[in-house]
Design an enzyme around this catalytic site. Sequence first.
Site, PDB file in Angstrom:
ATOM      1  N   GLU A 164       0.915  -1.091   0.005  1.00 18.42           N
ATOM      2  CA  GLU A 164      -0.005   0.019   0.107  1.00 18.42           C
ATOM      3  C   GLU A 164       0.922   1.179   0.062  1.00 18.42           C
ATOM      4  O   GLU A 164       0.877   1.997   1.022  1.00 18.42           O
ATOM      5  CB  GLU A 164      -1.032  -0.043   1.242  1.00 18.42           C
ATOM      6  CG  GLU A 164      -1.690  -1.261   1.218  1.00 18.42           C
ATOM      7  CD  GLU A 164      -2.954  -1.141   2.402  1.00 18.42           C
ATOM      8  OE1 GLU A 164      -2.918  -0.311   3.192  1.00 18.42           O
ATOM      9  OE2 GLU A 164      -3.801  -1.887   2.454  1.00 18.42           O
ATOM     10  N   GLU A 352      -5.385  -8.741   0.914  1.00 18.41           N
ATOM     11  CA  GLU A 352      -5.830  -8.647   1.961  1.00 18.41           C
ATOM     12  C   GLU A 352      -7.163  -8.401   1.795  1.00 18.41           C
ATOM     13  O   GLU A 352      -7.659  -7.636   0.802  1.00 18.41           O
ATOM     14  CB  GLU A 352      -5.391  -7.252   2.903  1.00 18.41           C
ATOM     15  CG  GLU A 352      -4.010  -7.428   3.462  1.00 18.41           C
ATOM     16  CD  GLU A 352      -3.489  -6.259   4.236  1.00 18.41           C
ATOM     17  OE1 GLU A 352      -4.318  -5.360   4.636  1.00 18.41           O
ATOM     18  OE2 GLU A 352      -2.304  -5.737   4.216  1.00 18.41           O
TER      19      GLU A 352
END
Length: 446
Positions: A164, A352
């Site tokens: 991220e 995720e």
Amino acid sequence: MIEKFKENFIFGTATSSYQIEGAAAEDGRSLSIWDVFCKKPGKIYGNHNGDIACDHYHKYKEDVELMSDIGVNAYRFSISWPRIFPEKGKYNPKGMEFYKRLVNELCEKGIKPAVTLYHWDLPLWAYEMGGWLNRDSVKWFEEYAVKVFEELNDSVKLWITHNEPLCASILGYYEGTHAPGHKNLREALIAAHHILLSHGAAVEDFRKFNFKNSKIGITLNLIPSYPASGSEEDIKAAFISDGYHNRWFLDPIFKDSYPEDMKEAYKEFIGEFDFINDGDLQKISIKNDFLGINYYSRELIKFSEDSKLNYKSVHGNFERTTMDWEIAPEALYDLIMRLREEYTHVPIYITENGAAFNDRVSRNGKVHDNKRIDYVRRHLKKIVKLNEQGADIRGYFIWSLIDNFEWANGYSRRFGIVYMDYETQDRILKDSAVWYKDLIKRRIIE
Ligand code: BGC
């Protein structure tokens, strides 16, 4: 309806170093920016920190045993950079030993290791030398990455350079809610650029190893933005939110450029994009073996004059998790379809997906987290549907294996399929873990 997963579809769980390891001062680990950020009053819920966390550093065998019991095919974890290079240029074999033991343990149980190199715990020494704002950070990251490739080699099946970049740059350097807590948009874009550049450089380095059995990619957290109404203003606002969260990262990686409309929107706040050198975008857009996607929720966007980029996020009437995030599996479907259409055909892993709820241990010692089961089931159903339509999603990692340090929210949010008793360090399988076990065994979802 019963839906089936292919034999080779990977079911996994995910964690990250600072969120679970603890052992903050052990075996030569130096401080990271998160150790320091946590000590600043008011930054973290309850002034919590990751000094002990789930004590996974000492309890990793128990945790691997839990995963083996659940039957997961793969485990995604991250390496703590300050354990490996506690000082600039100084390799710490003791820190690496821990990850070697962990990888061995996983391999012995038939669980495929998936390693993230950077899940936000930048060494403090690097920060003190300018952190991601210093272009040399690319070289520091490469030195670290190469060492880890060398030591763990192709016993790691999936390598993820960065987790991220949006959070590491925008939340850390502009919104200030994550370490290092800066509030400067120009800095955030510089940090993002160097993070992306270090991804490209590390993939280039990785290729030289010629590993036969491992693949490399990057993980982006993508947040589909929908206009709150059909008005032109809201539609435009949603597109800007999409630029801020998604296109700013997808475009350089897959299209070799930053989105022009966003450059235009940012320009008045940040000035020149003089930190982008010739050849940078070529490096950033190096071919990945796969794309990792972290998906949790969508954003509903309205035009707003009160914000820099003229948009604000509102809520629709979807049910929400305790993060206040809307549960929107349909948006995952739209997102993947869009990626396939507009960006890339490389295999996708959902690295995720998961949800925080107020879990409690009931009198019978069990944790009945039906809402989590429902959340995961609904997302997995979309994945089956997407794959039927050729989306090529190869695996799914639940966030998280175990309740852990949820960044600015400290230990107040529970994402695990395993419950953590932070007083005793006891682990309890939640109902979702038992459900996941059955799902993995039967490979069907009802
Ligand atoms: C991060 C995790 C985090 C999770 C839930 C992701 O943004 O990669 O570290 O715990 O979301 O917030």
